[in-house]
Design a protein around this motif. Structure first.
Motif, PDB file in Angstrom:
ATOM      1  N   MET A  88     -10.033   6.330  45.161  1.00  0.00           N
ATOM      2  CA  MET A  88      -8.603   6.570  45.045  1.00  0.00           C
ATOM      3  C   MET A  88      -8.336   7.806  44.200  1.00  0.00           C
ATOM      4  O   MET A  88      -9.155   8.199  43.369  1.00  0.00           O
ATOM      5  N   SER A  89      -7.185   8.407  44.402  1.00  0.00           N
ATOM      6  CA  SER A  89      -6.779   9.536  43.579  1.00  0.00           C
ATOM      7  C   SER A  89      -6.418   9.032  42.185  1.00  0.00           C
ATOM      8  O   SER A  89      -6.272   7.830  41.950  1.00  0.00           O
ATOM      9  N   GLU A  90      -6.256   9.967  41.269  1.00  0.00           N
ATOM     10  CA  GLU A  90      -5.946   9.609  39.892  1.00  0.00           C
ATOM     11  C   GLU A  90      -4.443   9.443  39.665  1.00  0.00           C
ATOM     12  O   GLU A  90      -4.006   9.458  38.514  1.00  0.00           O
ATOM     13  N   ALA A  91      -3.681   9.303  40.738  1.00  0.00           N
ATOM     14  CA  ALA A  91      -2.224   9.170  40.581  1.00  0.00           C
ATOM     15  C   ALA A  91      -1.857   7.914  39.809  1.00  0.00           C
ATOM     16  O   ALA A  91      -0.925   7.914  39.007  1.00  0.00           O
ATOM     17  N   MET A  92      -2.577   6.824  40.040  1.00  0.00           N
ATOM     18  CA  MET A  92      -2.278   5.580  39.350  1.00  0.00           C
ATOM     19  C   MET A  92      -2.735   5.598  37.895  1.00  0.00           C
ATOM     20  O   MET A  92      -2.346   4.732  37.108  1.00  0.00           O
ATOM     21  N   LYS A  93      -3.561   6.556  37.535  1.00  0.00           N
ATOM     22  CA  LYS A  93      -4.018   6.670  36.149  1.00  0.00           C
ATOM     23  C   LYS A  93      -3.160   7.636  35.339  1.00  0.00           C
ATOM     24  O   LYS A  93      -3.417   7.859  34.153  1.00  0.00           O
ATOM     25  N   GLU A  94      -2.150   8.197  35.958  1.00  0.00           N
ATOM     26  CA  GLU A  94      -1.303   9.177  35.273  1.00  0.00           C
ATOM     27  C   GLU A  94      -0.515   8.501  34.152  1.00  0.00           C
ATOM     28  O   GLU A  94       0.088   7.442  34.337  1.00  0.00           O
ATOM     29  N   THR A  95      -0.498   9.132  32.996  1.00  0.00           N
ATOM     30  CA  THR A  95       0.261   8.614  31.847  1.00  0.00           C
ATOM     31  C   THR A  95       1.634   9.274  31.809  1.00  0.00           C
ATOM     32  O   THR A  95       1.753  10.482  31.974  1.00  0.00           O
ATOM     33  N   ARG A  96       2.658   8.467  31.584  1.00  0.00           N
ATOM     34  CA  ARG A  96       4.022   8.991  31.553  1.00  0.00           C
ATOM     35  C   ARG A  96       4.826   8.259  30.484  1.00  0.00           C
ATOM     36  O   ARG A  96       4.423   7.203  29.978  1.00  0.00           O
ATOM     37  N   VAL A  97       5.962   8.821  30.127  1.00  0.00           N
ATOM     38  CA  VAL A  97       6.838   8.234  29.110  1.00  0.00           C
ATOM     39  C   VAL A  97       7.745   7.199  29.766  1.00  0.00           C
ATOM     40  O   VAL A  97       8.493   7.515  30.691  1.00  0.00           O
ATOM     41  N   HIS A  98       7.652   5.980  29.295  1.00  0.00           N
ATOM     42  CA  HIS A  98       8.528   4.926  29.803  1.00  0.00           C
ATOM     43  C   HIS A  98       9.895   4.977  29.127  1.00  0.00           C
ATOM     44  O   HIS A  98      10.930   4.920  29.787  1.00  0.00           O
ATOM     45  N   LYS A  99       9.894   5.097  27.799  1.00  0.00           N
ATOM     46  CA  LYS A  99      11.162   5.178  27.077  1.00  0.00           C
ATOM     47  C   LYS A  99      10.928   5.708  25.672  1.00  0.00           C
ATOM     48  O   LYS A  99       9.798   5.730  25.167  1.00  0.00           O
ATOM     49  N   LEU A 100      11.994   6.155  25.067  1.00  0.00           N
ATOM     50  CA  LEU A 100      11.996   6.625  23.681  1.00  0.00           C
ATOM     51  C   LEU A 100      13.060   5.843  22.921  1.00  0.00           C
ATOM     52  O   LEU A 100      14.200   5.720  23.381  1.00  0.00           O
ATOM     53  N   VAL A 101      12.686   5.297  21.773  1.00  0.00           N
ATOM     54  CA  VAL A 101      13.622   4.555  20.931  1.00  0.00           C
ATOM     55  C   VAL A 101      13.833   5.333  19.637  1.00  0.00           C
ATOM     56  O   VAL A 101      12.869   5.631  18.927  1.00  0.00           O
ATOM     57  N   LEU A 102      15.083   5.682  19.364  1.00  0.00           N
ATOM     58  CA  LEU A 102      15.450   6.361  18.122  1.00  0.00           C
ATOM     59  C   LEU A 102      16.097   5.352  17.193  1.00  0.00           C
ATOM     60  O   LEU A 102      17.015   4.627  17.600  1.00  0.00           O
ATOM     61  N   ASN A 103      15.644   5.287  15.957  1.00  0.00           N
ATOM     62  CA  ASN A 103      16.126   4.281  15.018  1.00  0.00           C
ATOM     63  C   ASN A 103      16.502   4.932  13.693  1.00  0.00           C
ATOM     64  O   ASN A 103      15.781   5.794  13.178  1.00  0.00           O
ATOM     65  N   ILE A 104      17.650   4.522  13.160  1.00  0.00           N
ATOM     66  CA  ILE A 104      18.075   4.934  11.823  1.00  0.00           C
ATOM     67  C   ILE A 104      18.382   3.668  11.036  1.00  0.00           C
ATOM     68  O   ILE A 104      19.220   2.869  11.439  1.00  0.00           O
ATOM     69  N   CYS A 105      17.685   3.478   9.933  1.00  0.00           N
ATOM     70  CA  CYS A 105      17.906   2.317   9.071  1.00  0.00           C
ATOM     71  C   CYS A 105      18.448   2.805   7.731  1.00  0.00           C
ATOM     72  O   CYS A 105      17.786   3.561   7.022  1.00  0.00           O
ATOM     73  N   VAL A 106      19.665   2.362   7.407  1.00  0.00           N
ATOM     74  CA  VAL A 106      20.291   2.769   6.144  1.00  0.00           C
ATOM     75  C   VAL A 106      20.212   1.661   5.098  1.00  0.00           C
ATOM     76  O   VAL A 106      20.470   1.895   3.923  1.00  0.00           O
ATOM     77  N   GLY A 107      19.864   0.443   5.521  1.00  0.00           N
ATOM     78  CA  GLY A 107      19.678  -0.650   4.572  1.00  0.00           C
ATOM     79  C   GLY A 107      20.952  -1.311   4.096  1.00  0.00           C
ATOM     80  O   GLY A 107      20.916  -2.166   3.203  1.00  0.00           O
ATOM     81  N   GLU A 108      22.076  -0.962   4.694  1.00  0.00           N
ATOM     82  CA  GLU A 108      23.344  -1.585   4.303  1.00  0.00           C
ATOM     83  C   GLU A 108      24.359  -1.395   5.412  1.00  0.00           C
ATOM     84  O   GLU A 108      24.233  -0.508   6.262  1.00  0.00           O
ATOM     85  N   SER A 109      25.346  -2.249   5.430  1.00  0.00           N
ATOM     86  CA  SER A 109      26.433  -2.101   6.388  1.00  0.00           C
ATOM     87  C   SER A 109      27.559  -1.288   5.762  1.00  0.00           C
ATOM     88  O   SER A 109      27.529  -0.981   4.568  1.00  0.00           O
TER      89      SER A 109
END
Length: 212
Positions: A41-62
């Motif tokens: 088989m070709s290496e198409a199924m072994k290709e690595t790709r970005v599924h998602k990116l999560v950006l997080n900011i924690c300030v520790g208070e409301s």
């Protein structure tokens, strides 16, 4: 897909052959002594790709600081952030259980790739080996969100930000689908070395064993 299909006149086998032919293409099979065998088989199924990116900011208070942090994420991604709550009370830091203390947003597609590149530019494309997980994902943080190209606003302030990048290969969807979910085989799962290789190849990044 290591199998051999014998030539037969049954309708079921012929139908299976047509489906396999459509999936792999004409180059995937060779005829040998009346049998059809798949080539590598070709290496198409072994290709690595970005599924998602999560950006997080924690300030520790409301309150006002958390609201401003959410506006920073909305300005950066164009999406509405989600607030996260504290799991338990920490009196030392003045955190109460179920109090909103952070916000995050999930980005996919080309927007995610552009944000990842912008974040890595801030890090000068240098990450530590411990930034990569055993499941083939990686994360890093920046100290000032204005380094991503957002204009500084004195009324908003400056916030640090966490980047969490989830990588995958084609076929990972079978584990997430609601109908007939399946398991990802161990040879197909991403590892820490796979994620490091993808980072070094795509961004010509540098992976350090420890901080300088």
């Amino acid at each position: 897909f290591f199998f051999a299909i014998s030539r037969t006149r049954s309708a079921g086998s012929f139908s299976l052959l047509l489906h396999l032919h459509a999936f792999f293409g004409t180059a995937a099979f060779r005829s040998s002594h009346g049998k059809l065998k798949p080539v590598k088989m070709s290496e198409a199924m072994k290709e690595t790709r970005v599924h998602k990116l999560v950006l997080n900011i924690c300030v520790g208070e409301s309150g006002d600081r958390l609201t401003k942090a959410a506006k920073v994420l909305e300005q950066l991604t164009g999406q509405q952030p989600v607030f996260t709550k504290a799991r338990y009370t920490v009196r030392t830091f003045g955190i109460r259980r179920n109090e909103k203390i952070a916000c995050h947003v999930t980005v996919r597609g080309d927007k995610a790739l552009s944000l990842i590149e912008a974040g890595l530019k801030v890090k000068e494309f240098e990450l530590l080996r411990r930034n990569f997980s055993d499941t083939g994902n990686f994360g890093f943080g920046i100290n000032e969100h204005i380094d991503l190209g957002i204009k500084y606003d004195p009324s908003t302030g400056i916030y640090g930000m966490d980047f969490f990048v989830v990588l995958e290969r084609p076929g990972y969807r079978v584990a997430r689908r609601k109908k007939c979910p399946g398991k990802i085989g161990k040879p197909h799962k991403l590892t820490k070395d796979d994620a490091i290789k993808w980072f070094q190849t795509k961004y010509e990044g540098i992976v350090l064993n420890k901080a300088l």
